[in-house]
Write an enzyme that holds these catalytic residues in place. Structure first.
Site, short mmCIF file in Angstrom:
data_model
loop_
_atom_site.label_atom_id
_atom_site.label_comp_id
_atom_site.label_asym_id
_atom_site.label_seq_id
_atom_site.Cartn_x
_atom_site.Cartn_y
_atom_site.Cartn_z
N LEU A 7 11.57 -3.99 34.76
CA LEU A 7 12.65 -4.48 33.89
C LEU A 7 13.23 -5.78 34.42
O LEU A 7 13.63 -6.66 33.66
CB LEU A 7 13.77 -3.43 33.79
CG LEU A 7 13.36 -2.03 33.35
CD1 LEU A 7 14.58 -1.11 33.37
CD2 LEU A 7 12.77 -2.05 31.97
N THR A 55 20.19 -3.95 32.44
CA THR A 55 19.30 -4.50 33.47
C THR A 55 19.96 -5.72 34.10
O THR A 55 19.94 -5.89 35.32
CB THR A 55 17.92 -4.85 32.87
OG1 THR A 55 17.35 -3.66 32.33
CG2 THR A 55 16.99 -5.45 33.91
N GLU A 114 20.86 -5.94 38.03
CA GLU A 114 20.29 -7.00 38.89
C GLU A 114 21.39 -7.88 39.49
O GLU A 114 21.30 -8.28 40.66
CB GLU A 114 19.28 -7.84 38.11
CG GLU A 114 18.10 -7.09 37.53
CD GLU A 114 17.36 -6.21 38.49
OE1 GLU A 114 17.42 -6.44 39.71
OE2 GLU A 114 16.74 -5.23 38.03
N HIS A 134 22.68 -6.23 42.48
CA HIS A 134 21.88 -6.52 43.69
C HIS A 134 22.20 -7.92 44.23
O HIS A 134 22.37 -8.10 45.45
CB HIS A 134 20.38 -6.47 43.38
CG HIS A 134 19.81 -5.10 43.20
ND1 HIS A 134 20.05 -4.05 44.05
CD2 HIS A 134 18.95 -4.62 42.25
CE1 HIS A 134 19.37 -2.99 43.64
NE2 HIS A 134 18.70 -3.30 42.54
N ASP A 175 24.05 4.30 50.53
CA ASP A 175 24.08 2.98 49.88
C ASP A 175 25.16 2.08 50.47
O ASP A 175 25.46 1.02 49.91
CB ASP A 175 24.28 3.12 48.36
CG ASP A 175 25.62 3.78 48.01
OD1 ASP A 175 26.36 4.19 48.93
OD2 ASP A 175 25.92 3.88 46.80
N THR A 224 30.49 6.49 46.24
CA THR A 224 29.39 6.98 45.41
C THR A 224 28.81 8.21 46.11
O THR A 224 28.52 8.14 47.31
CB THR A 224 28.28 5.92 45.25
OG1 THR A 224 27.88 5.46 46.55
CG2 THR A 224 28.77 4.74 44.43
N1 ARG Z 1 14.11 -1.19 38.21
C1 ARG Z 1 14.94 -2.34 38.24
C2 ARG Z 1 15.53 -2.59 39.63
O1 ARG Z 1 15.46 -1.78 40.51
C3 ARG Z 1 16.01 -2.34 37.14
C4 ARG Z 1 16.56 -1.06 36.64
C5 ARG Z 1 17.54 -1.28 35.50
N2 ARG Z 1 17.93 -0.08 34.80
C6 ARG Z 1 18.39 -0.08 33.54
N3 ARG Z 1 18.80 1.02 32.96
N4 ARG Z 1 18.47 -1.16 32.83
O2 ARG Z 1 16.13 -3.61 39.95
ZN ZN Z 2 17.49 -2.15 41.40
#
Ligand code: ARG
Ligand code: ZN
Ligand code: CA
Length: 259
Positions: free
Chosen positions: A123, A160, A164, A167, A184, A189
């Site tokens: 994603l 998404t 991101e 992160h 984490d 959490t």
């Molecule tokens: N798998 C991706 C990551 O770890 C994005 C996950 C996003 N999830 C969502 N429900 N949009 O960075």
């Molecule tokens: Zn992620």
């Protein structure tokens, strides 16, 4: 730092097929979701279970498409690049014009978001703070970007992007990318031993993968940093807020965005 932080954003649209050339309205729909989610103005905030409402957080970070480009000229905050690359693996080739993408704008002053066709079922992905400037920012697949146009269920609510950017602002996955012994680095959490891929109807409680002992809670699959479907996600916590905002303290790795 106190008060609302505003981060200037540039969205680099990299397209081969015409559908990948997402509209300005679709770009704005993603910015709108970021602003809703990071200010806890999301319409589904009331879906956060009662036991987590007390830690749910207005992160007080906002996002705006850049109005000035690196040369000081007016911009709508969107670049558009035709590429002969039909899909990009997660090797950062979309981040360089020499490899079929577009170079980053200075990461000291902008959050770079690349939107392109990512190979496979990815994603999006992000770089944590402290990495090389040339690759700093986030990448989002055009099918999971914003809420209109090419956005595709069940990942069509812009989460998404929220995940991101989490992160990019130093957040780990809520399961710590390990079992119950791996945290984490956020205290409010609940521990989790694995990702949750919760989908509609987002039933609470879902899995409880770790026993925290006294005050044990079910997994917080509603957190933006889990792997649930977009419609099941609805919060960041106060602990995540503190971790993100620490980056903006003087000398911190994101402090230059404040200038
Ligand atoms: N798998 C991706 C990551 O770890 C994005 C996950 C996003 N999830 C969502 N429900 N949009 O960075
Ligand atoms: Zn992620
Ligand atoms: Ca638990």
């Amino acid at each position: 730092v106190n008060g609302t932080i505003t981060i200037p954003v540039v969205v680099h649209v990299i397209y081969n097929a015409p559908a990948e050339n997402v509209s300005a309205a679709q770009v704005q729909s993603q910015i709108d979701v970021l602003n809703d989610d990071f200010r806890r103005l999301n319409g589904d905030a009331s879906s956060t279970p009662a036991i987590f409402q007390g830690v749910a957080s207005d992160v007080e970070i906002e996002f705006c498409l850049a109005a000035t480009d690196p040369n000081g000229n007016p911009t709508d905050g969107i670049t558009r690049t035709f590429t002969s690359t039909t899909s990009f693996p997660t090797n950062d080739n979309m981040k360089f014009s020499a490899t079929g993408g577009t170079d980053a704008w200075p990461a000291s002053a902008y959050l770079n978001i690349w939107v392109c066709n990512i190979s496979g079922n990815i994603l999006g992905y992000a770089q944590f703070p402290g990495g090389p400037a040339a690759t700093d920012g986030v990448v989002i697949d055009y099918q999971y970007f914003g809420t209109i146009g090419t956005a595709t269920p069940p990942f069509d609510l812009g989460r998404t992007g929220t995940h991101e950017v989490g992160h990019y602002l130093n957040l780990r996955h809520v399961w710590g990318d390990g079992g119950c012994g791996v945290d984490d680095l956020v205290a409010d959490t609940p521990l989790a031993g694995a990702p949750n891929y919760t989908g509609a109807p987002c039933s609470f409680p879902g899995p409880n993968t770790c026993d925290e002992g006294a005050g044990d809670q079910p997994d917080m699959f509603q957190n933006y940093m889990d792997y649930s479907d977009d419609g099941c996600m609805n919060l960041f916590t106060e602990g995540q807020k503190a971790r993100m905002r620490a980056l903006f303290e003087p000398g911190g790795p994101r402090a230059s965005l404040l200038n």
